[in-house]
Scaffold this motif. Sequence first.
Motif, PDB file in Angstrom:
ATOM      1  N   GLN A 192       0.833  -1.210   0.000  1.00 53.63           N
ATOM      2  CA  GLN A 192       0.000   0.000   0.000  1.00 53.63           C
ATOM      3  C   GLN A 192       0.858   1.247   0.000  1.00 53.63           C
ATOM      4  N   ASN A 193       1.932   1.242   0.782  1.00 57.58           N
ATOM      5  CA  ASN A 193       2.843   2.396   0.810  1.00 57.58           C
ATOM      6  C   ASN A 193       3.528   2.601  -0.538  1.00 57.58           C
ATOM      7  N   VAL A 194       3.908   1.493  -1.178  1.00 52.99           N
ATOM      8  CA  VAL A 194       4.549   1.604  -2.495  1.00 52.99           C
ATOM      9  C   VAL A 194       3.588   2.217  -3.509  1.00 52.99           C
ATOM     10  N   ILE A 195       2.319   1.794  -3.489  1.00 48.53           N
ATOM     11  CA  ILE A 195       1.326   2.338  -4.424  1.00 48.53           C
ATOM     12  C   ILE A 195       1.125   3.829  -4.186  1.00 48.53           C
ATOM     13  N   LEU A 196       0.992   4.216  -2.910  1.00 53.04           N
ATOM     14  CA  LEU A 196       0.771   5.636  -2.595  1.00 53.04           C
ATOM     15  C   LEU A 196       1.980   6.483  -2.968  1.00 53.04           C
ATOM     16  N   LYS A 197       3.183   5.989  -2.657  1.00 50.04           N
ATOM     17  CA  LYS A 197       4.391   6.747  -2.992  1.00 50.04           C
ATOM     18  C   LYS A 197       4.558   6.874  -4.502  1.00 50.04           C
ATOM     19  N   SER A 198       4.266   5.805  -5.230  1.00 55.11           N
ATOM     20  CA  SER A 198       4.383   5.854  -6.689  1.00 55.11           C
ATOM     21  C   SER A 198       3.415   6.868  -7.278  1.00 55.11           C
ATOM     22  N   ALA A 199       2.165   6.845  -6.805  1.00 51.31           N
ATOM     23  CA  ALA A 199       1.181   7.801  -7.309  1.00 51.31           C
ATOM     24  C   ALA A 199       1.585   9.230  -6.970  1.00 51.31           C
ATOM     25  N   ASN A 200       2.067   9.453  -5.742  1.00 49.01           N
ATOM     26  CA  ASN A 200       2.428  10.808  -5.319  1.00 49.01           C
ATOM     27  C   ASN A 200       3.624  11.345  -6.101  1.00 49.01           C
ATOM     28  N   VAL A 201       4.630  10.506  -6.327  1.00 50.05           N
ATOM     29  CA  VAL A 201       5.830  11.000  -7.006  1.00 50.05           C
ATOM     30  C   VAL A 201       5.526  11.338  -8.461  1.00 50.05           C
ATOM     31  N   ILE A 202       4.662  10.554  -9.120  1.00 52.63           N
ATOM     32  CA  ILE A 202       4.289  10.858 -10.500  1.00 52.63           C
ATOM     33  C   ILE A 202       3.467  12.142 -10.555  1.00 52.63           C
ATOM     34  N   GLN A 203       2.515  12.293  -9.632  1.00 52.54           N
ATOM     35  CA  GLN A 203       1.699  13.507  -9.610  1.00 52.54           C
ATOM     36  C   GLN A 203       2.550  14.745  -9.369  1.00 52.54           C
ATOM     37  N   GLN A 204       3.443  14.690  -8.395  1.00 50.63           N
ATOM     38  CA  GLN A 204       4.275  15.847  -8.083  1.00 50.63           C
ATOM     39  C   GLN A 204       5.221  16.173  -9.221  1.00 50.63           C
ATOM     40  N   TYR A 205       5.765  15.144  -9.847  1.00 48.70           N
ATOM     41  CA  TYR A 205       6.681  15.383 -10.965  1.00 48.70           C
ATOM     42  C   TYR A 205       5.960  16.014 -12.147  1.00 48.70           C
ATOM     43  N   LEU A 206       4.812  15.459 -12.530  1.00 48.50           N
ATOM     44  CA  LEU A 206       4.095  15.966 -13.697  1.00 48.50           C
ATOM     45  C   LEU A 206       3.495  17.344 -13.449  1.00 48.50           C
ATOM     46  N   ILE A 207       2.947  17.570 -12.255  1.00 52.02           N
ATOM     47  CA  ILE A 207       2.407  18.893 -11.947  1.00 52.02           C
ATOM     48  C   ILE A 207       3.521  19.931 -11.931  1.00 52.02           C
TER      49      ILE A 207
END
Length: 355
Positions: A192-207
């Motif tokens: 669950q932590n890996v999924i959340l971290k992956s989603a957050n890092v992609i969102q922050q990078y793209l934004i």
Amino acid sequence: MVSGKRILYYSTLSVLFLYFLFAGLIETKPFLAPFTVALVLALLVYPLSRKMEKSFFNRSWASIVNTIFIFLISLGFFALFSMQVKNLVDDWPKIKETMKPKIEKLKDFVFEHTPLSQKDLEESSKGGLSVPFLSTGSQPGKKAASFFSKAMSFFGNYLLTFIYIFFMLNYRQHFRKFLLRLFPDEDRQRLQNVILKSANVIQQYLIGKLILIGFLSVFYAIGLGLSGVSNFILVSVLAAVFSIIPYVGNVIGFGMAMIFGYLVSGNPGVLIGISLTFFIGQFVESYILQPYIVGDKVDLHPFITILVVVTGNLVWGLIGMILAIPLLAIVNIIFLNVHSLHPFGYLLSKEEKTG
């Protein structure tokens, strides 16, 4: 001997694994490339979709609205690109007239300072170095059929990408629960932590990248407009959008500005203005804005990043170069959170992290 055989055994397995991995990625590009693009775009609009679901939309309608929103943005980019291509075609006779004396001077310089001669140039032209697509050769029907087939394939994958985005947004909880059920109870929290971290890092990078694209669009428009570049607003927006391609995008943007600035007018002052605009813009973006906007959210080693971008180009072309950094960031998060793979996470990161 036992240690040497073991090293040879694992080395051979690694080489075979990498070979079949990249061969498989190349062969499955028509399927995996649109799917991966859809996954990254779905992660980008995921926070907006969640806010809409908490207000006045149910999940299905929120997924539809966000999918249409991305679709309209992509259409706007294609419209800008097509307008720029049309302008290039319209300005092509002027560019040829402007560059003709410069090309002649370049030929004279080459003939004077190298062993090449005019006869060598003519023979090389006769040897088939002309561009096949532009040649007035035979089989125009095959060329037209090939172009039509590629265009249909592109638009098919293009529309399929948005279908993927809708289903990923609408059924994301179903897919997440499926992934969690693949692992035992004691490992589900880590997953669950890996999924959340992956989603957050992609969102922050793209934004962060979108914010930088907006800054570059305005800065380039001001600089190129003052420099006298033709169609400077379109050139500025496209050059800023192309900056999302690591390392190569800025070169493409600079080349576009050169074509519509210096090559059209032939004025050396325009060349100086374009060079200063891109130099200052890249300096401000790389050393002032990017550390604060993007920061170390994608904490990847620069050398590994270059290797992955080059590999992405070899495997999937332009799309592979754009997706290289986001996908590498996800892989790095997985490595850093799996104890047995932690050494690979250390290799990919700038600094040592703890899982």
